[in-house]
Write an enzyme that holds these catalytic residues in place. Structure first.
Site, short mmCIF file in Angstrom:
data_model
loop_
_atom_site.label_atom_id
_atom_site.label_comp_id
_atom_site.label_asym_id
_atom_site.label_seq_id
_atom_site.Cartn_x
_atom_site.Cartn_y
_atom_site.Cartn_z
N CYS A 250 -21.59 -16.82 9.77
CA CYS A 250 -21.58 -16.68 8.34
C CYS A 250 -22.87 -16.44 7.91
CB CYS A 250 -20.30 -17.50 8.04
SG CYS A 250 -21.15 -17.38 5.74
N CYS B 4 -15.43 -16.01 7.63
CA CYS B 4 -15.93 -17.49 8.51
C CYS B 4 -15.28 -18.63 7.50
CB CYS B 4 -16.83 -17.80 6.48
SG CYS B 4 -17.61 -19.36 6.66
N CYS C 182 -19.02 -24.18 3.25
CA CYS C 182 -20.02 -22.88 3.17
C CYS C 182 -20.03 -22.28 1.31
CB CYS C 182 -18.93 -20.90 3.57
SG CYS C 182 -19.58 -19.56 3.04
N LYS D 279 -4.17 21.92 -24.86
CA LYS D 279 -3.47 21.10 -25.61
C LYS D 279 -2.26 22.61 -26.68
CE LYS D 279 -5.26 17.07 -27.58
NZ LYS D 279 -5.71 15.82 -28.02
N CYS E 60 -23.69 -19.25 5.17
CA CYS E 60 -23.37 -20.65 5.62
C CYS E 60 -24.08 -20.97 6.58
CB CYS E 60 -22.37 -21.56 5.20
SG CYS E 60 -20.46 -21.20 6.25
N GLU F 15 -11.60 8.09 -28.99
CA GLU F 15 -12.32 7.50 -28.51
C GLU F 15 -13.04 6.78 -29.09
OE1 GLU F 15 -10.11 8.17 -25.65
OE2 GLU F 15 -11.24 7.44 -24.01
N GLU G 188 -36.18 6.86 -46.96
CA GLU G 188 -35.46 6.75 -47.68
C GLU G 188 -33.97 5.93 -48.19
OE1 GLU G 188 -35.65 10.68 -50.10
OE2 GLU G 188 -36.26 10.96 -48.80
N TYR G 189 -33.58 6.10 -46.68
CA TYR G 189 -32.00 5.18 -46.79
C TYR G 189 -32.47 4.33 -46.95
CZ TYR G 189 -27.81 3.84 -43.82
OH TYR G 189 -26.69 3.60 -43.81
N ASP G 190 -33.61 3.55 -46.33
CA ASP G 190 -33.77 1.75 -46.62
C ASP G 190 -33.63 1.62 -47.54
OD1 ASP G 190 -33.21 2.26 -43.53
OD2 ASP G 190 -35.52 1.73 -42.95
N GLU H 92 -10.65 20.55 -25.18
CA GLU H 92 -11.41 19.43 -25.53
C GLU H 92 -11.87 18.55 -24.60
OE1 GLU H 92 -9.37 18.97 -29.08
OE2 GLU H 92 -8.38 17.57 -27.76
N ASP I 224 -14.82 9.52 -21.61
CA ASP I 224 -14.67 9.12 -20.44
C ASP I 224 -14.83 7.82 -20.75
OD1 ASP I 224 -13.89 7.66 -18.32
OD2 ASP I 224 -15.40 8.00 -17.16
N LYS J 252 -12.45 15.76 -22.33
CA LYS J 252 -12.09 14.23 -22.13
C LYS J 252 -12.80 13.99 -21.62
CE LYS J 252 -8.29 12.27 -19.28
NZ LYS J 252 -8.74 11.29 -18.98
N LYS K 253 -8.42 18.02 -14.93
CA LYS K 253 -10.05 16.60 -14.72
C LYS K 253 -10.42 18.04 -13.64
CE LYS K 253 -8.57 12.77 -14.12
NZ LYS K 253 -8.63 11.35 -14.11
N TYR L 59 -8.78 12.70 -31.75
CA TYR L 59 -8.92 13.81 -31.47
C TYR L 59 -6.96 14.13 -32.00
CZ TYR L 59 -8.13 10.22 -27.97
OH TYR L 59 -8.02 9.24 -26.87
S1 IVH Z 1 -4.78 13.21 -25.98
C1 IVH Z 1 -0.43 12.37 -26.46
N1 IVH Z 1 -6.86 14.10 -25.88
O1 IVH Z 1 -7.81 10.36 -21.95
C2 IVH Z 1 -1.92 12.87 -26.65
N2 IVH Z 1 -6.66 11.98 -24.55
O2 IVH Z 1 -4.09 9.53 -20.15
C3 IVH Z 1 -2.50 11.99 -26.54
N3 IVH Z 1 -8.78 11.15 -23.79
O3 IVH Z 1 -6.11 7.45 -22.44
C4 IVH Z 1 -4.50 12.35 -25.26
N4 IVH Z 1 -10.03 12.19 -24.89
O4 IVH Z 1 -7.76 8.23 -23.71
C5 IVH Z 1 -6.58 13.36 -25.90
N5 IVH Z 1 -9.76 15.20 -26.22
C6 IVH Z 1 -8.09 13.95 -26.15
C7 IVH Z 1 -9.62 12.86 -24.83
C8 IVH Z 1 -7.77 12.10 -24.34
C9 IVH Z 1 -9.33 11.68 -23.84
C10 IVH Z 1 -8.12 9.73 -23.39
C11 IVH Z 1 -6.99 9.09 -24.04
C12 IVH Z 1 -5.71 9.10 -23.15
C13 IVH Z 1 -6.17 9.25 -21.71
C14 IVH Z 1 -5.02 10.27 -20.65
#
Ligand code: IVH
Length: 686
Positions: free
Chosen positions: A422, A438, A444, A304, A425, A188, A50-52, A128, A132, A130, A328, A240
């Site tokens: 080496c 080397c 080389c 926070k 070479c 992010e 349907e979406y298509d 929440e 990556d 973090k 962390k 965030y």
């Molecule tokens: S808050 C002023 N919340 O972690 C507050 N950062 O240095 C700004 N990151 O480069 C950051 N998940 O990109 C916040 N839930 C989250 C996050 C988050 C990942 C990253 C952010 C920042 C690094 C911390």
């Protein structure tokens, strides 16, 4: 009320019927809504079929009336023509980073600090994941997505608007009537693990290099000049923070996230309010347990202070808010076996032992090799082929062998020894302390390839299109035997290389021709003289003004320069003494290379770090090396790559290398990351 068509070859004679116009608007709204349900809420209400059909109907209407195509149309997520470079964007607000800790006691200390500063016993926190990934700023003007950028140095980022537009979970239009006129949010961008593995499979099948981890894959996909490539990569975004808004400020972080949801923006689904710090610790423990089950990579949780007025009262430090903390996870560890120890030969001929491991998954990434740095380290950790070892991977730091795990009653192989010739070479291997080289130089192939890659890199001659694979072919086929041969290449020769057609050959030849006018410092840096990086190259260019003057200087003349010690002098002197090097430079000039004197550097003598030099070793957790270097330089300091007696500070981060030992040997002051930050803070204030 006809508009002129933006598209010259479109059927501009077609009158727009009111019914079609209305239908088109309805379709856009409907598709946007279903995109939101599918990509943000993860709760689709209609079938893909349907979406298509809806999507296809919209495409047909837009083909009929191209003048009705708007940039926020769901059909416009396919990417735009490639760019030459990414533009720069100044952020609405500085994009700060977070202080980070791994020890729960430091989280308790943070709580105490908050209570003391706010004069209260009860603080509500939000927690929440973090993520990556890559931090981005998204700007909405009257509800339309108008600009997006990378974090960059925190103030100035790269304009990646057209790339971000291709991310399906990023709304091009905000939903709610109550949305503010102007809104900048921070989020992010990352890649989910399943998508990351599928992408890597696709890349390998096409004979391309796989990405080392989801973060690199996301970064590589987002910072693309060709947004069509980004469009083909499975990126997602989560938001965030509200960075700036013309609307009322939500009263708490929690309310802020809810407002983002109202406006149709994706936010972390895993989030929680905590009445006290114990709940924060519990959330961290539980999330770490769940880590392997999450479909994306996270490296900790972010804590926070919830109330907005309290956040405002607590304020900022120079680069991070006082009211937030990255808590962390401990680095990931895995046990595996050393199947072999291989030797890689670098650009300057350094032989580096490399452990080839029985592949193991560490945090969703398969690890099959780890660097062993040098012979001393292999001996110190006593690593032999067949040993069982514990490897560690923290964030995107290259995996390292933490230690050998003794296995009772196991017969071990002989201790590892560096080869005497080496492996590439066959030239003799020379030794300098823990390092082995080397002696083959340009004969080389490994060194020659490295030298050419370095010569053509961005900071040096900046020859675009001369990638690793092309360099390897040029050397292996004997087309390039020294740097000057690059300027002798012709279309015919390039044609015969794999992956080259007329256009790509012309582009590369153009890029090579363009590199012929080059500032002296970049040329010097490109030569790859040992110990002569960007900074020393600049110093030399400023001091001498011409290549001739540098080539005829002796050791003493070099050493009279403040930044240059005996080792660099020796390295420069012996490089320019070597007949083959002089011949290549001579050839380069004959072939039309024109080396321009570099502009003088601005005077920095009044700045707080004037006359102080810094050497970094190991990884920093709160900023990248480039950011740290930029901060030092802004304050008038210099960043060097090698430690000497004259170095003012060595900043030792995570897993510092041999420079730490050198610092101690020379009695140079060593700073850890925190001390370095304190020094920065103090100096920024003066
Ligand atoms: S808050 C002023 N919340 O972690 C507050 N950062 O240095 C700004 N990151 O480069 C950051 N998940 O990109 C916040 N839930 C989250 C996050 C988050 C990942 C990253 C952010 C920042 C690094 C911390």
């Amino acid at each position: 009320m006809r508009q002129d068509s933006l598209y010259p070859d479109s059927p501009s004679h077609v009158e727009i019927s009111t019914a079609d116009r209305d239908r088109l608007t309805r379709l856009k709204t409907q598709i946007r809504h279903h995109d939101y349900l599918y990509y943000v809420k993860d709760q689709p209400e209609i079938s893909d079929g349907e979406y298509d059909r809806l999507f296809h109907e919209l495409v047909e209407l837009e083909q009929k009336y191209p003048e009705l195509i708007t940039p926020d149309s769901p059909t416009q997520r396919v990417g735009a023509p490639p760019l030459d470079e990414l533009g720069k964007v100044r952020h609405e607000q500085p994009m700060l980073s977070l202080d980070s800790v791994v020890d729960p006691n430091e989280v308790l200390a943070f709580d105490q600090r908050m209570k003391r500063e706010l004069g209260t016993d009860v603080i509500e926190y939000t927690v929440e994941p973090k993520f990556d990934g890559l931090s981005v700023e998204l700007v909405y003007d009257h509800g339309s997505f108008v600009r997006g950028s990378t974090r960059g140095d925190g103030s100035l980022g790269e304009d990646i608007t057209i790339n971000l537009r291709t991310i399906r979970s990023l709304p091009l239009q905000l939903q709610d009537e109550a949305r503010p006129d102007q809104l900048a949010v921070r989020g992010e961008v990352y890649m989910r693990l399943g998508d990351f593995h599928a992408l890597n499979r696709r890349m390998t099948e096409q004979g391309l290099d796989a990405f080392a981890n989801p973060r690199n894959a996301a970064a590589g996909s987002l910072r693309q000049l060709d947004s069509q490539v980004t469009a083909s990569r499975p990126l997602v975004v989560t938001c965030y923070e509200v960075m700036a808004t013309t609307g009322p400020r939500p009263e708490s972080h929690w309310a802020e996230l809810e407002a983002l949801v109202q406006w149709g923006l994706p936010v972390p689904t895993l989030r929680q309010r905590c009445d006290h710090i114990e709940q924060v610790l519990e959330f961290h423990r539980e999330t770490e347990r769940q880590r392997e089950n999450l479909p994306y990579e996270i490296d900790g949780v972010v804590v926070k202070v919830n109330r907005g007025d309290w956040q405002a009262r607590l304020g900022m430090k120079s680069r991070s808010p006082r009211w937030a903390l990255a808590f962390k996870f401990s680095p990931r560890k895995e046990i595996t076996e050393v199947q072999d120890i291989a030797i890689s030969v670098g650009r300057t001929g350094t032989l580096t032992p490399l452990a080839l491991l029985k592949p193991v998954e560490v945090g969703g990434v398969t690890i099959s090799r780890a660097t062993l740095h040098n012979a001393d380290e292999v001996a110190r950790k006593d690593i032999r082929v067949g040993d069982t070892v514990r490897i560690e991977r923290a964030g995107d730091v290259i995996p390292a062998i933490a230690e050998r795990i003794p296995v009772p009653n196991q017969t071990r192989n002989d201790p590892f020894e560096m080869p005497s010739s080496c492996p590439i070479c066959g030239s003799a291997v020379a030794r300098e302390g823990a390092y082995y080289y080397c002696t083959g130089q340009a004969s080389c192939p490994a060194q020659l390839k490295g030298a050419i890659e370095h010569f053509s890199s961005k900071a040096a001659l900046n020859i675009e299109g001369l990638g690793k694979k092309t360099v390897a072919q040029l050397v292996d086929r004997g087309l390039v035997r020294d740097l000057s041969d690059l300027y002798r290449l012709d279309q015919e020769q390039l044609f015969r290389l794999e992956g080259f057609a007329e256009r790509s050959a012309t582009l590369l030849l153009d890029a090579i021709a363009q590199s012929k006018t080059i500032p002296l410092d970049r040329f010097l840096m490109g030569l790859g003289i040992r110990q002569v990086g960007q900074h020393i190259a600049k110093v030399l260019a400023r001091e001498f003004g011409s290549l001739d003057a540098i080539m005829s200087a002796d050791r003493d003349r070099f050493q009279r320069i403040r930044e240059i010690g005996p080792e660099i002098s020796e390295s420069l002197h012996s490089y320019f003494q070597e007949r083959s090097n002089r011949r290549v430079i001579d050839q380069l000039e004959r072939l039309g290379l024109s080396i321009m004197p570099s502009p003088a550097l601005p005077s920095t003598t009044d700045l707080p770090f004037a006359g102080r030099s810094f050497v970094f070793t190991g990884g920093l957790t709160r900023m990248t090396r480039e950011e740290a270097a930029a901060l030092v330089e802004r304050l008038g300091g210099t960043v060097l790559s090698n430690v000497s007696r004259k170095t003012t500070y060595v900043v030792a981060g995570v897993e510092p290398g041999s420079k730490l030992g050198q610092a101690m040997k020379f009695g140079v002051r060593v700073l850890n990351e925190e001390e370095f930050e304190r020094l920065l803070n103090r100096s920024e204030k003066t």
